[in-house]
Scaffold this motif. Structure first.
Motif, PDB file in Angstrom:
ATOM      1  N   ILE A 154      57.070  31.595  21.426  1.00  0.00           N
ATOM      2  CA  ILE A 154      57.029  30.762  22.626  1.00  0.00           C
ATOM      3  C   ILE A 154      55.589  30.690  23.109  1.00  0.00           C
ATOM      4  N   SER A 155      55.077  29.470  23.295  1.00  0.00           N
ATOM      5  CA  SER A 155      53.733  29.273  23.836  1.00  0.00           C
ATOM      6  C   SER A 155      53.836  28.628  25.208  1.00  0.00           C
ATOM      7  N   GLU A 156      53.015  29.103  26.124  1.00  0.00           N
ATOM      8  CA  GLU A 156      53.022  28.602  27.499  1.00  0.00           C
ATOM      9  C   GLU A 156      51.587  28.509  28.000  1.00  0.00           C
ATOM     10  N   MET A 157      51.245  27.397  28.622  1.00  0.00           N
ATOM     11  CA  MET A 157      49.911  27.261  29.185  1.00  0.00           C
ATOM     12  C   MET A 157      49.814  28.091  30.459  1.00  0.00           C
ATOM     13  N   LEU A 158      48.781  28.931  30.544  1.00  0.00           N
ATOM     14  CA  LEU A 158      48.595  29.803  31.701  1.00  0.00           C
ATOM     15  C   LEU A 158      47.769  29.127  32.786  1.00  0.00           C
TER      16      LEU A 158
END
Length: 280
Positions: A154-158
């Motif tokens: 899972i990739s999420e922009m911080l």
């Protein structure tokens, strides 16, 4: 098999059974037996031995890097396993080097303070390296300037940072004379080519490891695109100057982690500590 691999490595590197036996503190017949057992397991010869000394067979040449890697992997695995005596979990982090002083060190300290029963491993690397480590189960979470797209992740922009043009030239107008192209990624290359001029797109120096620009600029006159948050303390101290009237590039920072973490409790603590220290 570990003693056999070590025996092969020592003979291969020293090109001598006698010298390898001395290093390993075993007899030459015992060393020879280890090599023979390894060759029998593999199904091919690794070494040629004649009056001229010891040489590697073609198979031995190909196998040697894997033998070295396997020896180190076993030793690293043993060290990791021994942590279980003291810590209930290990949380493994990979960060882009440029983010270390921005928030990663504060994140690690926060996690260690919140969870003294969790051992933390911190490394730096690019997304392609992190992707291989995810596949091998050797990393739990990464923070990088690019998302890592793989099944099970899972990739999420911080947050979004900016890449700004800075210079350490004494005279601001001389920045083009010392411009270095920093390769952030392929998208940056395309934008850079479209928005900047001939001098910037054909520089004498190209840098692929992002933090090298900071070190290079501190060592003498240099210009290039740098993370705004990385550059901030150097701009404040006057060591760097921001070049005006040039394009600014948006640089998202991503968190990537396992969809099914090995230790959900440790992972939840890691995420909570990360969110607590993120830049505004």
């Amino acid at each position: 098999m570990l003693p056999q691999l070590i025996a092969f490595r020592e003979v291969a590197e020293k090109r001598s059974f006698r010298a390898a036996a001395e290093v390993l503190n075993i007899s030459q017949p015992a060393l020879t037996l280890r090599i023979q057992n390894l060759e029998a397991t593999l199904g091919f010869s690794l070494l040629d031995r004649d009056k001229g000394g010891v040489s590697l067979t073609p198979e031995g040449e190909r196998f040697l890097p894997y033998a070295r890697s396997s020896i180190q992997a076993v030793r690293d695995g043993a060290a990791e396993a021994r942590r279980a005596r003291t810590f209930r979990a290990v949380y493994r982090i990979i960060s882009s080097y440029n983010l270390i002083n921005v928030f990663v060190l504060a994140w690690v300290r926060r996690l260690m303070d919140d969870r003294p029963d969790v051992s933390v491993t911190l490394d730096c690397g690019y997304p392609d390296v992190a992707a291989r480590l995810f596949s091998a189960g050797l990393v739990d979470i990464t923070v990088t300037f690019e998302p890592i797209v793989m099944p099970g992740l899972i990739s999420e922009m911080l947050y979004t940072d900016e890449s700004i043009l800075v210079t350490s030239c004494e005279r601001l107008e001389e920045w083009r004379d010392h411009y270095a192209y920093v390769h952030w990624d392929d998208a940056f290359t395309e934008q850079h080519r479209a928005l900047l001029g001939e001098v910037e797109n054909n520089p004498q120096l190209t840098i692929y490891f992002l933090d090298v620009l900071r070190v290079w600029a501190l060592s003498g006159p240099a210009s290039g695109y740098m993370s705004a948050r990385v550059a901030a303390p150097y701009l404040a101290s006057g060591q760097f100057k921001r070049v005006p009237d040039v394009p600014v590039f948006q640089r998202p920072v991503y968190m990537t982690h396992l969809a099914r973490p090995a230790d959900r409790e440790a992972h939840a603590a890691g995420i909570a500590a990360l969110r607590a220290v993120l830049p505004d």
